[in-house]
Scaffold this active site. Structure first.
Site, PDB file in Angstrom:
ATOM      1  N   SER A 262       5.137 -47.088 -69.814  1.00 48.28           N
ATOM      2  CA  SER A 262       6.534 -46.903 -69.403  1.00 48.28           C
ATOM      3  C   SER A 262       6.728 -45.622 -68.604  1.00 48.28           C
ATOM      4  CB  SER A 262       7.429 -46.874 -70.645  1.00 48.28           C
ATOM      5  OG  SER A 262       7.359 -48.103 -71.341  1.00 48.28           O
TER       6      SER A 262
ATOM      7  N   GLY B  82      12.770 -72.894 -93.133  1.00 47.54           N
ATOM      8  CA  GLY B  82      11.327 -73.093 -92.997  1.00 47.54           C
ATOM      9  C   GLY B  82      10.941 -73.807 -91.720  1.00 47.54           C
TER      10      GLY B  82
ATOM     11  N   GLU C 107       8.568 -53.247 -68.595  1.00 48.72           N
ATOM     12  CA  GLU C 107       9.538 -52.602 -67.694  1.00 48.72           C
ATOM     13  C   GLU C 107      10.237 -51.430 -68.383  1.00 48.72           C
ATOM     14  OE1 GLU C 107      10.868 -54.250 -64.542  1.00 48.72           O
ATOM     15  OE2 GLU C 107       9.646 -56.040 -64.613  1.00 48.72           O
TER      16      GLU C 107
ATOM     17  N   THR D 189       9.866 -49.459 -72.421  1.00 47.85           N
ATOM     18  CA  THR D 189      10.203 -49.790 -73.801  1.00 47.85           C
ATOM     19  C   THR D 189      11.638 -49.380 -74.136  1.00 47.85           C
ATOM     20  OG1 THR D 189       9.458 -47.653 -74.650  1.00 47.85           O
ATOM     21  CG2 THR D 189       7.799 -49.413 -74.498  1.00 47.85           C
ATOM     22  N   SER D 190      12.124 -49.875 -75.263  1.00 41.92           N
ATOM     23  CA  SER D 190      13.469 -49.492 -75.706  1.00 41.92           C
ATOM     24  C   SER D 190      13.574 -47.983 -75.872  1.00 41.92           C
ATOM     25  CB  SER D 190      13.803 -50.197 -77.023  1.00 41.92           C
ATOM     26  OG  SER D 190      13.947 -51.591 -76.830  1.00 41.92           O
ATOM     27  N   GLU D 191      12.497 -47.367 -76.355  1.00 38.23           N
ATOM     28  CA  GLU D 191      12.508 -45.920 -76.561  1.00 38.23           C
ATOM     29  C   GLU D 191      12.625 -45.171 -75.240  1.00 38.23           C
ATOM     30  OE1 GLU D 191      11.443 -47.976 -79.975  1.00 38.23           O
ATOM     31  OE2 GLU D 191      10.383 -48.060 -78.046  1.00 38.23           O
TER      32      GLU D 191
END
Length: 392
Positions: free
Chosen positions: A137, A346, A369, A371-373
């Site tokens: 990233s 299930g 594209e 990461t969230s971080e």
């Protein structure tokens, strides 16, 4: 503020394009999702039809054979692509997105003329060779080098998780410059497949998104001419990467929205038909609560994505809005997929059920594209930058 982009396709014409894509996705691609998963490939007839519809170049300029759609129109199609196996979109996504947009925004006239038309027609498949083991990233840790030889460049290094690498005809390759006045800067090069010293590793085996082909790519003293440098300027590279990634994040937000909508539709359909004690599970309040959460997520994602696309198009925000949309929508798609499995009980854990695939496909959206971080860091840093600028 960045320069705005003008629409070239009218609302009326675009409505027809979207309707055609919607029919194609839901009537021809959705019924073959199991085939795509089992063969880990996109059937050739679907690829051919996608090319005939112009999907390999829908976001490329009309002067080079593309449809010329802008980002606000791009996301409307991406809502549709996200509704089915995400591998289908991967087949032509890099041509329209991160690889193609580098050429559109930064290529020389000669580079555009050579590559954009075959890309738009589906005769050339491009890969975006940025990610490395130590540079995902954040490209600042890039180790691949491009050494100036006096009349060209020698590229050496390795890339990881490169979409369409085993199928690619062109690698849009990022490398750190050596033996040049722009020492240490990141540049972008056009490297045709088959160039001596370029090899592609085995096809990756992934948790999900079967049919989306990725692999490592290796460069061992790969020689390219001076004309392979995007824009003819070294300094363009890093700016190109950041610009196209921001645009790509808006697109990924739309894909995530489409996937969340599929999760919702499957959940509603199942809970309306599945009986427990002679009563549809959808009549149970706890199930309705899960459906309601999915619905709210889909509506919020769609609104946020469209808003981010408008900001990107008019140039008013190409930093916070793309990252905020990507963060929220990909995390929301994961939540919607998880709820879909829960609604199915299930059955949702069984491989032949659509929401099982949706659950696995959704997980990757929070990684690529940026990461969230990384999105949180971009948003936070930009907020602080704006505050300091306002107080200066």
């Amino acid at each position: 503020m960045s320069a705005p982009v003008e629409e070239t396709v009218s609302a009326e014409d675009f409505a027809q394009i979207r309707a055609q894509v919607r029919r194609f996705v839901r009537e021809e691609v959705v019924p073959r999702e199991r085939e795509i998963a089992d063969t880990d490939a996109i059937p050739e007839d679907l690829r051919r039809k996608a090319a005939e519809m112009g999907l390999f170049g829908y976001a490329l300029p009309q002067e080079y054979g593309g449809l010329g759609l802008v980002i606000t129109q791009d996301v409307e199609l991406a809502f549709e692509f996200g509704y089915t196996a995400l591998a289908f979109r991967s087949l032509f996504g890099t041509n329209n997105g991160i690889a193609g947009q580098v050429l559109v925004g930064y290529g020389t006239p000669e580079q555009k003329k050579q590559w954009l038309e075959p890309m738009a027609e589906g005769r050339c498949l491009a890969s975006f060779a940025l990610t490395e083991p130590e540079a995902g990233s954040d490209p600042s840790g890039m180790r691949t080098t491009a050494t100036w030889t006096g009349d060209g460049w020698s590229i050496s290094g390795g890339k990881r998780f490169i979409t369409n690498a085993p199928l690619a005809d062109l690698f849009v390759t990022f490398a750190r410059v050596k033996n040049h006045e722009a020492e240490g800067k990141i540049a972008v090069f056009l490297v045709p497949a088959g160039t001596r010293g370029l090899t592609v590793g085995p096809k990756d085996r992934k948790m999900g998104q079967e049919g989306a082909t990725t692999a490592d790519v290796y460069f061992d003293d790969v020689r390219v001419g001076a004309d392979a440098l995007i824009s003819g300027e070294v300094e363009t590279g890093f700016r190109a990467a950041m610009t196209v990634l921001a645009r790509g994040r808006v697109h990924i937000s739309a894909l995530a929205t489409g996937l969340a909508e599929r999760a919702l539709d499957e959940s509603v359909r199942y809970s309306a038909q599945n009986l427990q004690g002679g009563v549809p599970t959808g009549d149970r309040q706890l199930v309705q609560a899960m459906l309601a959460e999915q619905q709210a997520l889909v509506m919020a994602c769609r609104a946020l994505t469209r808003d981010a696309a408008r900001h990107y198009l008019d140039g008013s925000d190409r930093r916070i809005a793309p990252s905020a949309a990507k963060l929220f929508c990909t995390e929301s798609a994961g939540r919607a997929a998880d709820l879909a499995v829960q609604v199915h009980g299930g059955s949702g854990y069984m491989r032949e059920v659509a929401v099982e695939r949706v659950y696995r496909d959704a997980r990757l959206l929070r990684l690529y594209e940026g990461t969230s971080e990384i999105q949180k860091l971009i948003i936070g840093r930009e907020l602080m930058r704006r505050e300091r600028a306002a107080g200066a």
